[in-house]
Enzyme design. Structure first.
Site, PDB file in Angstrom:
ATOM      1  N   ILE A  10       0.751  -1.267  -0.036  1.00 23.63           N
ATOM      2  CA  ILE A  10      -0.060   0.040  -0.019  1.00 23.63           C
ATOM      3  C   ILE A  10       0.936   1.225   0.116  1.00 23.63           C
ATOM      4  O   ILE A  10       0.678   2.226  -0.713  1.00 23.63           O
ATOM      5  CB  ILE A  10      -0.910   0.031   1.237  1.00 23.63           C
ATOM      6  CG1 ILE A  10      -1.938  -1.248   1.134  1.00 23.63           C
ATOM      7  CG2 ILE A  10      -1.652   1.269   1.293  1.00 23.63           C
ATOM      8  CD1 ILE A  10      -2.854  -1.195   2.397  1.00 23.63           C
ATOM      9  N   GLY A  11       1.965   1.379   0.967  1.00 19.23           N
ATOM     10  CA  GLY A  11       2.684   2.420   0.956  1.00 19.23           C
ATOM     11  C   GLY A  11       4.083   2.178   1.718  1.00 19.23           C
ATOM     12  O   GLY A  11       3.966   1.098   2.365  1.00 19.23           O
ATOM     13  N   GLU A  12       4.758   3.134   1.839  1.00 20.30           N
ATOM     14  CA  GLU A  12       6.072   2.921   2.532  1.00 20.30           C
ATOM     15  C   GLU A  12       6.435   4.427   3.137  1.00 20.30           C
ATOM     16  O   GLU A  12       6.521   5.390   2.563  1.00 20.30           O
ATOM     17  CB  GLU A  12       7.166   2.408   1.880  1.00 20.30           C
ATOM     18  CG  GLU A  12       8.465   2.148   2.561  1.00 20.30           C
ATOM     19  CD  GLU A  12       9.550   1.458   1.818  1.00 20.30           C
ATOM     20  OE1 GLU A  12      10.618   1.042   2.380  1.00 20.30           O
ATOM     21  OE2 GLU A  12       9.334   1.102   0.662  1.00 20.30           O
ATOM     22  N   THR A  14       9.284   6.161   6.275  1.00 19.03           N
ATOM     23  CA  THR A  14      10.607   6.280   6.947  1.00 19.03           C
ATOM     24  C   THR A  14      10.793   4.934   7.826  1.00 19.03           C
ATOM     25  O   THR A  14      11.946   4.459   7.987  1.00 19.03           O
ATOM     26  CB  THR A  14      11.082   7.528   7.668  1.00 19.03           C
ATOM     27  OG1 THR A  14      10.637   8.395   6.822  1.00 19.03           O
ATOM     28  CG2 THR A  14      12.484   7.548   8.177  1.00 19.03           C
ATOM     29  N   PHE A  15       9.947   4.622   8.754  1.00 18.35           N
ATOM     30  CA  PHE A  15       9.764   3.851   9.809  1.00 18.35           C
ATOM     31  C   PHE A  15       9.147   2.326   9.476  1.00 18.35           C
ATOM     32  O   PHE A  15       9.330   1.399  10.370  1.00 18.35           O
ATOM     33  CB  PHE A  15       9.578   4.271  11.334  1.00 18.35           C
ATOM     34  CG  PHE A  15      10.121   5.503  11.409  1.00 18.35           C
ATOM     35  CD1 PHE A  15      11.749   5.545  11.848  1.00 18.35           C
ATOM     36  CD2 PHE A  15       9.585   6.844  11.415  1.00 18.35           C
ATOM     37  CE1 PHE A  15      12.413   6.716  12.165  1.00 18.35           C
ATOM     38  CE2 PHE A  15      10.294   7.741  11.533  1.00 18.35           C
ATOM     39  CZ  PHE A  15      11.577   7.922  12.037  1.00 18.35           C
ATOM     40  N   SER A  16       8.412   2.550   8.443  1.00 17.41           N
ATOM     41  CA  SER A  16       7.467   1.398   8.355  1.00 17.41           C
ATOM     42  C   SER A  16       6.847   1.263   6.885  1.00 17.41           C
ATOM     43  O   SER A  16       7.126   2.144   5.970  1.00 17.41           O
ATOM     44  CB  SER A  16       6.222   1.267   8.948  1.00 17.41           C
ATOM     45  OG  SER A  16       5.370   2.537   8.977  1.00 17.41           O
ATOM     46  N   GLU A  17       6.430  -0.070   6.406  1.00 16.71           N
ATOM     47  CA  GLU A  17       5.749  -0.230   5.248  1.00 16.71           C
ATOM     48  C   GLU A  17       4.561  -0.839   5.783  1.00 16.71           C
ATOM     49  O   GLU A  17       4.274  -1.510   6.402  1.00 16.71           O
ATOM     50  CB  GLU A  17       6.515  -0.939   4.318  1.00 16.71           C
ATOM     51  CG  GLU A  17       6.797  -2.305   4.530  1.00 16.71           C
ATOM     52  CD  GLU A  17       7.248  -3.223   3.379  1.00 16.71           C
ATOM     53  OE1 GLU A  17       8.115  -2.480   2.323  1.00 16.71           O
ATOM     54  OE2 GLU A  17       7.439  -4.321   3.494  1.00 16.71           O
ATOM     55  N   VAL A  18       3.560  -0.491   4.483  1.00 19.41           N
ATOM     56  CA  VAL A  18       2.250  -0.996   4.728  1.00 19.41           C
ATOM     57  C   VAL A  18       1.739  -1.933   3.719  1.00 19.41           C
ATOM     58  O   VAL A  18       1.888  -1.550   2.450  1.00 19.41           O
ATOM     59  CB  VAL A  18       1.017   0.219   4.879  1.00 19.41           C
ATOM     60  CG1 VAL A  18      -0.135  -0.278   5.170  1.00 19.41           C
ATOM     61  CG2 VAL A  18       1.695   1.192   6.086  1.00 19.41           C
ATOM     62  N   ASP A 128       0.997  14.599  14.060  1.00 16.90           N
ATOM     63  CA  ASP A 128       1.468  14.514  12.719  1.00 16.90           C
ATOM     64  C   ASP A 128      -0.010  14.358  11.937  1.00 16.90           C
ATOM     65  O   ASP A 128      -0.166  13.378  11.104  1.00 16.90           O
ATOM     66  CB  ASP A 128       2.310  13.267  12.515  1.00 16.90           C
ATOM     67  CG  ASP A 128       2.952  13.178  11.269  1.00 16.90           C
ATOM     68  OD1 ASP A 128       2.808  14.428  10.628  1.00 16.90           O
ATOM     69  OD2 ASP A 128       3.650  12.373  10.658  1.00 16.90           O
TER      70      ASP A 128
END
Length: 419
Positions: A10-12, A14-18, A128
């Site tokens: 789905i997305g990425e 700095t600290f994680s990817e989905v 955020d």
């Protein structure tokens, strides 16, 4: 993660990817936030504010639902399994030739203010808020990505370079980390404008340009405001006088009530900026309040709970596996910083006590009452002791399988003396 099948990315960040995942247990689709950081112990997982915050804030119709947390002690990997939404606000408005209708904008902004009111009343601010972190599914809006959140009672100064630049409040730009939950309202105001106009309100290219963009529109603040900010910053600063073009000159299709609320949300002085619970009472949301009141009346007549939850029976349910067995359970500040009453409030979010290699699955808990609202007697939520389920108990078809890791259920957050 053996209970899930990866469908696609789905997305990425700095600290994680989905990733989009499908559960092999119930066939439903979920969003899996895979942390890039490796964790050495349960204690490190305990210290993740995002998990602590979501456990406290769920369930709420405008907060992303955390379905399950999976930690692999051997590899150190950590994944957050959340409900899957259709898109985020950025994706909704990207490439549009014409703005959304004001009715749709009002509907989304009311839900965003509801989510902020809920987290602030529960002692958390997001830090955020931006279009990418505001998720949409049909007409339901939910606030997600609590990786930057903090307790409103934690000690200042906070991290300086928090929030994405375009949505960063003046107090975040001009002080050494001395800001409050009011920063979320500034960010929400910027999102408000962006949804309505399809253009960012303050698209600064760097810190200095960001302040300049703010002054171009709003004007330079009164000297007393700058003096207040200077007291919280080691470096001195002065700005040339600017009257500011004003937000109305940038838009022609917004109603007076809309502009009134927008101005209140992007007030330069955080002490003068509107709070989320006040925004919900603004004349701009009059029709939304009437609709909500009618819906609440219908629920009462039908014998439903007074706090309606978005109708998502599948994604709001959780299945906890115990080696072949499935159990389905329903998931269910004033202008200034709130005054303390009774015992002191907690200074940080409560830690979750866990042990062993675990799959942490959410399960039903009563709707959280506000730690800031009336009737709490100044008491805060507490956590019950954990109930650990030994993995040694298996059903017949699984006797030849290797022993499974120990599983723990997270405790329900309850309030002593609450309803």
């Amino acid at each position: 993660m053996k209970n899930y099948k990866a469908i696609g990315k789905i997305g990425e960040g700095t600290f994680s990817e989905v990733m989009k995942m499908q559960s092999l247990r119930d066939g439903n689709y979920y969003a899996c936030k895979q942390m890039k950081q490796r964790f050495e112990s349960i204690e490190q997982v305990n210290n993740l504010r995002e998990i602590q915050a979501l456990r406290r804030l769920n369930p709420h119709p405008n907060i992303l639902m955390l379905h399950e947390v999976v930690f692999d002690r051997k590899s150190g990997s950590l994944a957050l399994i959340c409900e899957l939404m259709d898109m985020n606000i950025y994706e909704l408005i990207r490439g549009r030739r014409y703005p959304l209708s004001e009715k749709k904008i009002m509907h989304y902004m009311y839900q965003l203010c509801k989510s902020l009111d809920h987290i602030h009343r529960n002692g958390i601010f997001h830090r955020d808020v931006k279009p990418e972190n505001i998720l949409i599914k049909q007409d339901v809006l939910k606030l997600g990505d609590f990786g930057s959140c903090r307790s409103v009672y934690s000690k200042q100064p906070y991290t300086e370079y928090i929030s994405t630049r375009w949505y960063r409040a003046p107090e975040c730009l001009l002080t050494d980390g001395f800001y409050t939950y009011k920063m979320d309202l500034w960010s929400a105001g910027c999102v408000f404008y962006e949804i309505a106009s399809l253009q960012p309100l303050f698209p600064g290219v760097n810190e200095l340009d960001q302040i300049s963009k703010i002054h171009d529109v709003i004007g330079t603040p009164a000297q007393k405001i700058l003096t207040k900010f200077k007291q919280s910053r080691a470096m001195n600063f002065d700005f040339p006088f600017k009257k500011g073009s004003g937000i109305p000159l940038l838009t022609t299709n917004l109603s007076p009530q809309c502009l009134s609320l927008l101005h209140a949300m992007v007030a330069y002085d955080p002490d003068e900026r509107i709070a989320a619970h006040q925004a919900l009472q603004h004349p701009y949301f009059q029709e939304q309040r009437k609709t909500e009141k009618r819906a609440l009346g219908s629920h009462r007549k039908a014998g439903f709970p007074e706090h309606p939850v978005a109708p998502e029976p599948l994604s709001n349910s959780c299945q906890i596996s115990k080696e072949g067995r499935k159990q389905k359970q329903s998931l269910k500040q004033e202008e200034d910083r709130p005054k303390r009453r009774g015992p002191a409030y907690v200074m940080e979010l409560p830690k979750l006590k866990l042990s062993g290699v675990v799959r942490l699955s959410s399960y039903s808990s009563p709707t959280l009452q506000s730690v800031l609202g009336s009737g709490t007697n100044g008491r805060v939520p507490v956590l019950r002791p954990l109930k650990c389920i030994p993995a040694s108990k298996k059903t017949d078809p699984q006797k030849d399988l290797k022993p499974a890791p120990q599983q723990c259920r997270l405790p329900t957050i309850v309030r002593k003396g609450g309803r």
